[in-house]
Design an enzyme around this catalytic site. Structure first.
Site, PDB file in Angstrom:
ATOM      1  N   LYS A   1       0.858  -1.180   0.000  1.00 37.28           N
ATOM      2  CA  LYS A   1       0.000   0.000   0.000  1.00 37.28           C
ATOM      3  C   LYS A   1       0.899   1.235   0.000  1.00 37.28           C
ATOM      4  O   LYS A   1       1.735   1.423   0.897  1.00 37.28           O
ATOM      5  CB  LYS A   1      -0.858  -0.022   1.264  1.00 37.28           C
ATOM      6  CG  LYS A   1      -2.270   0.434   1.048  1.00 37.28           C
ATOM      7  CD  LYS A   1      -3.056   0.161   2.316  1.00 37.28           C
ATOM      8  CE  LYS A   1      -4.436   0.741   2.209  1.00 37.28           C
ATOM      9  NZ  LYS A   1      -5.133   0.699   3.479  1.00 37.28           N
TER      10      LYS A   1
HETATM   11  C1  E4P Z   1      -8.492   1.002   3.669  1.00 41.15           C
HETATM   12  O1  E4P Z   1      -7.703   0.675   2.835  1.00 41.15           O
HETATM   13  C2  E4P Z   1      -8.501   2.314   4.325  1.00 41.15           C
HETATM   14  O2  E4P Z   1      -7.301   2.518   4.981  1.00 41.15           O
HETATM   15  C3  E4P Z   1      -9.662   2.420   5.252  1.00 41.15           C
HETATM   16  O3  E4P Z   1     -10.811   1.935   4.575  1.00 41.15           O
HETATM   17  C4  E4P Z   1      -9.886   3.804   5.795  1.00 41.15           C
HETATM   18  O4  E4P Z   1     -11.110   3.851   6.494  1.00 41.15           O
HETATM   19  P1  E4P Z   1     -11.514   5.054   7.445  1.00 41.15           P
HETATM   20  O5  E4P Z   1     -11.653   6.303   6.627  1.00 41.15           O
HETATM   21  O6  E4P Z   1     -12.811   4.634   8.056  1.00 41.15           O
HETATM   22  O7  E4P Z   1     -10.405   5.186   8.461  1.00 41.15           O
END
Ligand code: E4P
Length: 215
Positions: free
Chosen positions: A83
């Site tokens: 990521k």
């Molecule tokens: C996933 O890849 C993201 O990091 C995550 O969905 C972020 O979610 P949030 O905005 O609820 O923290």
């Protein structure tokens, strides 16, 4: 549409995997810090439970550091997806990882030009954060709609991974728009199964069946 679980909690992952509904997992530094423990060991454990893409985020903000972390994380398992944050240095690292054939997920995407750049550089997944856009009174799903359209226009292979899903409506809309993946917290996955009329209906069937048994 694939379902990814958005968590680093092993119990939740194990439980959700029993449904046979989980195609992958996404983690981020905030989710990891909530659980505590060793990051790489946690990822290893997840790869034992889920046979699908597992996103692990790099923490460096410079390309060289990101690449060093990425190569290290990629060694854990073939299903680890690196990521990368949607920043300039991240895009340099992305280009190299694409050339190396290492799967990537470009995260913190908030507009379609960012998504276009990520696709041009060969990202495997791109993560528009719908909930965080909704939080600031922008319509997160509009962004998903535009990215799906752009990727379709140019036949990019990059998969649209709808992230920051906060409720079942996000999943419904992601599916209607033809997104490839939605990643969701455990709570949202459970909410997908529920309807009050299902519970009332089942209760009534069982009650009526009791009468049949008594006849
Ligand atoms: C996933 O890849 C993201 O990091 C995550 O969905 C972020 O979610 P949030 O905005 O609820 O923290």
């Amino acid at each position: 549409m694939k379902f990814f679980l958005d968590t680093a909690n092993i119990h939740e992952i194990r439980d959700a995997a029993e449904y046979g509904l989980i195609d992958g997992v996404t983690t981020n530094p905030s989710l990891i810090s909530k659980e505590g423990g060793d990051f790489k060991e946690m990822l290893r454990e997840i790869t034992r439970i889920v046979n699908g893409p597992i996103s692990a985020e790099v923490l460096s903000t410079e390309a060289a550091g990101m690449l060093e972390e990425a190569y290290d994380l990629a060694k854990i398992h073939k299903n680890i997806v690196i990521k990368i944050p949607m920043i300039k240095e991240g895009m340099k690292a992305l280009k190299q990882l694409s050339a190396d054939g290492i799967p990537t997920n470009v995260t913190l995407v908030f507009n379609c030009n960012q998504a276009l750049v990520a696709a041009k550089l060969g990202a495997s997944f791109v993560s528009p954060f719908v909930g965080r856009l909704d939080d600031i009174s922008e319509v997160g799903m509009k962004l998903v709609e535009e990215i799906v359209q752009i990727y379709d226009n140019y036949e990019f292979d990059t998969q649209v991974l709808v992230a920051s899903c906060r409720n079942p409506l996000h999943i419904r809309e992601a599916a209607l728009l033809g997104a490839d993946v939605a990643t969701m917290p455990y709570k949202v996955l459970e909410q997908l199964l529920r309807h009050p009329l299902t519970d009332i209906g089942l209760e009534r069937f069982l009650k009526d069946w009791e009468k049949v048994k008594k006849q």
